[in-house]
Design a protein around this motif. Structure first.
Motif, PDB file in Angstrom:
ATOM      1  N   TRP A   1      36.139  52.605  54.621  1.00 38.44           N
ATOM      2  CA  TRP A   1      37.420  53.063  54.087  1.00 38.44           C
ATOM      3  C   TRP A   1      38.045  51.994  53.198  1.00 38.44           C
ATOM      4  N   VAL A   2      37.887  50.729  53.560  1.00 40.39           N
ATOM      5  CA  VAL A   2      38.430  49.646  52.741  1.00 40.39           C
ATOM      6  C   VAL A   2      37.700  49.582  51.400  1.00 40.39           C
ATOM      7  N   ILE A   3      36.372  49.748  51.430  1.00 41.72           N
ATOM      8  CA  ILE A   3      35.604  49.773  50.179  1.00 41.72           C
ATOM      9  C   ILE A   3      36.076  50.914  49.286  1.00 41.72           C
ATOM     10  N   LEU A   4      36.267  52.088  49.874  1.00 41.11           N
ATOM     11  CA  LEU A   4      36.706  53.236  49.091  1.00 41.11           C
ATOM     12  C   LEU A   4      38.108  53.037  48.535  1.00 41.11           C
ATOM     13  N   LEU A   5      38.987  52.380  49.300  1.00 44.75           N
ATOM     14  CA  LEU A   5      40.330  52.090  48.796  1.00 44.75           C
ATOM     15  C   LEU A   5      40.256  51.133  47.615  1.00 44.75           C
ATOM     16  N   GLU A   6      39.441  50.091  47.741  1.00 44.28           N
ATOM     17  CA  GLU A   6      39.301  49.132  46.643  1.00 44.28           C
ATOM     18  C   GLU A   6      38.724  49.797  45.401  1.00 44.28           C
ATOM     19  N   THR A   7      37.682  50.584  45.567  1.00 46.11           N
ATOM     20  CA  THR A   7      37.060  51.225  44.410  1.00 46.11           C
ATOM     21  C   THR A   7      37.980  52.271  43.788  1.00 46.11           C
ATOM     22  N   THR A   8      38.751  52.973  44.612  1.00 51.50           N
ATOM     23  CA  THR A   8      39.673  53.970  44.070  1.00 51.50           C
ATOM     24  C   THR A   8      40.760  53.324  43.229  1.00 51.50           C
TER      25      THR A   8
ATOM     26  N   ILE B   1      29.100  44.265  42.719  1.00 51.53           N
ATOM     27  CA  ILE B   1      28.805  44.277  44.155  1.00 51.53           C
ATOM     28  C   ILE B   1      29.428  43.063  44.824  1.00 51.53           C
ATOM     29  N   ARG B   2      29.267  41.917  44.202  1.00 48.69           N
ATOM     30  CA  ARG B   2      29.829  40.682  44.760  1.00 48.69           C
ATOM     31  C   ARG B   2      31.347  40.797  44.915  1.00 48.69           C
ATOM     32  N   THR B   3      32.032  41.269  43.888  1.00 52.63           N
ATOM     33  CA  THR B   3      33.491  41.358  43.925  1.00 52.63           C
ATOM     34  C   THR B   3      33.962  42.384  44.938  1.00 52.63           C
ATOM     35  N   SER B   4      33.383  43.576  44.899  1.00 51.18           N
ATOM     36  CA  SER B   4      33.839  44.653  45.776  1.00 51.18           C
ATOM     37  C   SER B   4      33.594  44.332  47.246  1.00 51.18           C
ATOM     38  N   ILE B   5      32.424  43.798  47.569  1.00 49.04           N
ATOM     39  CA  ILE B   5      32.129  43.471  48.961  1.00 49.04           C
ATOM     40  C   ILE B   5      33.008  42.321  49.449  1.00 49.04           C
ATOM     41  N   ALA B   6      33.248  41.331  48.588  1.00 47.41           N
ATOM     42  CA  ALA B   6      34.114  40.215  48.986  1.00 47.41           C
ATOM     43  C   ALA B   6      35.535  40.695  49.269  1.00 47.41           C
TER      44      ALA B   6
END
Length: 274
Positions: free
Chosen positions: A201-208, A70-75
């Motif tokens: 959308w940025v979160i989804l791009l990072e997770t994808t 969570i920390r990494t993805s949100i940052a």
């Protein structure tokens, strides 16, 4: 304030607290492996209290990895959103301020970006030069900057034609002073709403990208990386993928709900229609 918005704000506040206090909240080192405790189920699925959300295929604690993920993805998503908003706002302001050939070039760049999604640009760039955390954040920031450029350009042009702008200029204020002191603050609310719309959308791009193995690399962790690691164990250890997937879903849903609510609250045309 609707109950759904209160729940969304509460969840997002929880994510912020978890991100800030990850070293304190994580019960174990997220990278420590122990094959003797691999694939242990969560406590609500018959597991023990030592590992509340179970362990993965390498014996790593899922709760600890989730907290740091969570920390990494949100940052990364927050940094990417802010960089994209800054780039888009600057280009939109320059296009509206200068017009002419510079406006045409900037809008051509916007059209190219809209026709070529950031996902494919990121994959192509990583395939050519590789990836590290800095490059990954910059690539993630490509998501949505063209929306800010279009929005700011249109709003600045519209505001420049307003009567209050003409009145301030008649009193001797320069164009740059009018834009910085009056026009940009007046469109700030629209930019905030756009950021809440772009952030999911940025979160989804990072997770994808992380899911595909192109984002955060081991021994680091992120929600997308955890999701990708759990895809091979959905039948025997579903919690490895479901836990980060549920956090991704709730985070994007919460931000989207908050963005829609802010748009309705801050858009004067919608208030007038009501």
């Amino acid at each position: 304030m609707p109950v759904s918005i209160r729940l969304a704000l509460g969840f997002l506040l929880l994510m912020v607290v978890v991100s800030c206090l990850a070293p304190v909240l994580a019960p174990y080192d997220f990278a420590t492996q122990n094959l003797a405790r691999r694939l242990r189920p969560p406590v609500f699925w018959g597991g023990d209290w030592a590992y509340l959300l179970g362990t993965d295929h390498l014996g790593r604690d899922i709760l600890s990895r989730l907290i740091y993920g969570i920390r990494t993805s949100i940052a990364i998503a927050l940094a990417g959103t802010l960089i994209g908003a800054a780039i888009g706002t600057l280009l939109g302001y320059v296009a509206a301020r200068r017009r002419g050939w510079l406006d045409d070039v900037i809008m051509m760049m916007v059209d190219v970006q809209a026709a070529l999604p950031a996902f494919f640009i990121a994959i192509a760039f990583i395939a050519l030069v590789g990836s590290n955390l800095l490059i990954f954040v910059v690539l993630v920031s490509l998501e949505g900057w063209e929306r800010y450029t279009r929005l700011v350009r249109g709003l600045v042009i519209s505001e420049q034609a307003a009567l209050y702008v003409r009145a301030v200029k008649a009193l001797g204020a320069t164009t740059n002073r009018v834009n910085l002191k009056h026009v940009l603050p007046n469109i700030a609310a629209s930019l905030v709403v756009q950021m809440t719309i772009t952030f999911p959308w940025v979160i989804l791009l990072e997770t994808t990208l992380s899911f595909l193995g192109l984002g955060v690399q081991p021994p680091g962790t992120s929600l997308g990386q955890m999701l990708g690691a759990g895809r091979n164990y959905l039948l025997q250890a579903w919690w490895i993928a479901v836990c980060p997937g549920l956090v991704i879903f709730l985070t994007t849903l919460s931000v989207s709900l908050l963005g829609d609510w802010l748009r309705d609250r801050l858009d004067p045309t919608l208030d007038g229609a009501a």
